[in-house]
Write a protein that holds these residues in place. Structure first.
Motif, PDB file in Angstrom:
ATOM      1  N   ASN A 146     -21.400  21.957  26.912  1.00  0.00           N
ATOM      2  CA  ASN A 146     -21.940  20.657  27.628  1.00  0.00           C
ATOM      3  C   ASN A 146     -23.013  19.671  27.141  1.00  0.00           C
ATOM      4  OD1 ASN A 146     -21.534  18.640  28.985  1.00  0.00           O
ATOM      5  ND2 ASN A 146     -22.442  19.405  31.264  1.00  0.00           N
ATOM      6  N   SER A 178     -23.571  16.411  24.896  1.00  0.00           N
ATOM      7  CA  SER A 178     -23.505  14.416  25.313  1.00  0.00           C
ATOM      8  C   SER A 178     -25.214  14.699  24.754  1.00  0.00           C
ATOM      9  CB  SER A 178     -23.560  15.113  27.198  1.00  0.00           C
ATOM     10  OG  SER A 178     -24.706  16.811  27.655  1.00  0.00           O
ATOM     11  N   SER A 191     -18.274  15.231  25.934  1.00  0.00           N
ATOM     12  CA  SER A 191     -19.037  15.149  26.908  1.00  0.00           C
ATOM     13  C   SER A 191     -18.489  14.796  28.332  1.00  0.00           C
ATOM     14  CB  SER A 191     -20.497  14.356  26.776  1.00  0.00           C
ATOM     15  OG  SER A 191     -21.110  14.330  27.826  1.00  0.00           O
ATOM     16  N   PHE A 226     -16.503  16.981  29.707  1.00  0.00           N
ATOM     17  CA  PHE A 226     -17.455  18.845  30.280  1.00  0.00           C
ATOM     18  C   PHE A 226     -17.411  18.330  31.778  1.00  0.00           C
ATOM     19  CE2 PHE A 226     -17.134  20.710  25.697  1.00  0.00           C
ATOM     20  CZ  PHE A 226     -16.384  21.594  25.729  1.00  0.00           C
ATOM     21  N   ASP A 227     -17.747  17.528  31.677  1.00  0.00           N
ATOM     22  CA  ASP A 227     -18.348  17.169  32.970  1.00  0.00           C
ATOM     23  C   ASP A 227     -17.796  17.653  33.751  1.00  0.00           C
ATOM     24  OD1 ASP A 227     -20.887  16.464  32.439  1.00  0.00           O
ATOM     25  OD2 ASP A 227     -20.331  13.675  31.628  1.00  0.00           O
TER      26      ASP A 227
END
Length: 284
Positions: free
Chosen positions: A59, A63, A72, A75-76
């Protein structure tokens, strides 16, 4: 530049602001995190922690470094789900942590186990002798030999024993109709750490119909950790060993000895301090 402060001055200014309470707090936080790590280190959950750390690293890379908005975002979302998933994934570890807090065992627990050559040979001899006797009487047995990956979570499903390994003890544990004979015994170092333990069954298909529940449990256990699992068939008396999800059968005394001895034998090449400690422990 009038406001430019050199690095040594910055460090000195930072140190001057540190109080005794700050040092104490840092030490306490470090101890808590260390004890939490040691608790999951002794279970299969350590692999899950490594997976979560990989997600955090990926992540950060996506990002911050690579600036990939879609990855990103994914993964968030995964990080947000972790808030719900973590209590479920680590339910056994959380329960055990609370139990140890209640028992006052959170800060104090025994360390690891290490065997010298003489001890390793003795333990191997006792296990081989027990397996041979159980095989002769067609008494079913399931023995899990712990390696680097701890099995505290599996041991908690049985009865803690912490008893020195002997052939007679193993035969008594697996004697028919005794309370512990249907479960697995966990071997840690030169001791039987726990007995009557429940093991996960393999989900492999196409296994031989000759393989019963003990063999499937042995394969399932070896799939999930690095342990070596010794099985004695109740129907045929055949001695088998499961390792890395594979089952090898028809072990005789010599072959079983060659298989088990390297598991217990711990060598430390050219390490004066470890050799000195092992010699002192043996003499005392």
């Amino acid at each position: 530049m009038p406001f430019d402060i050199s690095l040594p001055q910055k460090i000195g200014g930072l140190i001057s602001t540190i109080q005794v309470e700050d040092i104490l707090e840092i030490l306490l936080v470090a101890i808590v995190f260390y004890k939490l790590y040691k608790m999951i280190e002794g279970t299969r959950a350590i692999t899950l922690v490594k997976g979560i750390l990989v997600l955090f690293v990926m992540n950060f890379i996506c990002s911050t470094i690579l600036n990939l908005p879609l990855l990103s975002w994914i993964f968030d979302r995964l990080m947000a789900l972790m808030v719900i998933m973590l209590p479920i994934i680590f339910q056994p570890e959380l329960r055990r942590t609370l139990e140890r807090l209640g028992q006052g065992k959170f800060l104090f627990e025994e360390g690891g186990v290490s065997l010298d050559e003489e001890e390793a040979q003795k333990v191997t001899s006792e296990l081989v002798k027990a397996a041979k006797s159980l095989s002769a009487t067609k008494t079913g047995a399931l023995i899990v030999i712990e390696r680097k990956m701890g099995l505290n979570d599996i041991a908690d499903t049985g009865i803690k024993m912490d008893a020195i390994i002997t052939s007679e003890l193993i035969q008594n544990i697996f004697f028919v109709n005794t309370p512990l004979h249907d479960g697995a015994a966990i071997v840690r170092g030169k001791k039987i750490f726990s007995a009557g333990c429940l093991l996960p069954l393999t989900e492999k298909r196409g296994l031989s119909k000759e393989l019963g529940t003990r063999h499937r449990a042995a394969i399932g256990m070896s799939e999930q950790c690095d342990a070596l699992v010794l099985v004695v068939s109740e129907e045929t008396g055949i001695i088998s060993v499961a390792e890395n999800g594979d089952l090898s059968r028809r072990f005789d005394e010599d072959r079983l000895t060659r298989k088990l001895l390297p598991v217990f034998l711990t060598t430390h090449e050219n390490n004066f301090f470890i050799d000195f400690f092992m010699k002192w422990r043996k003499e005392n």
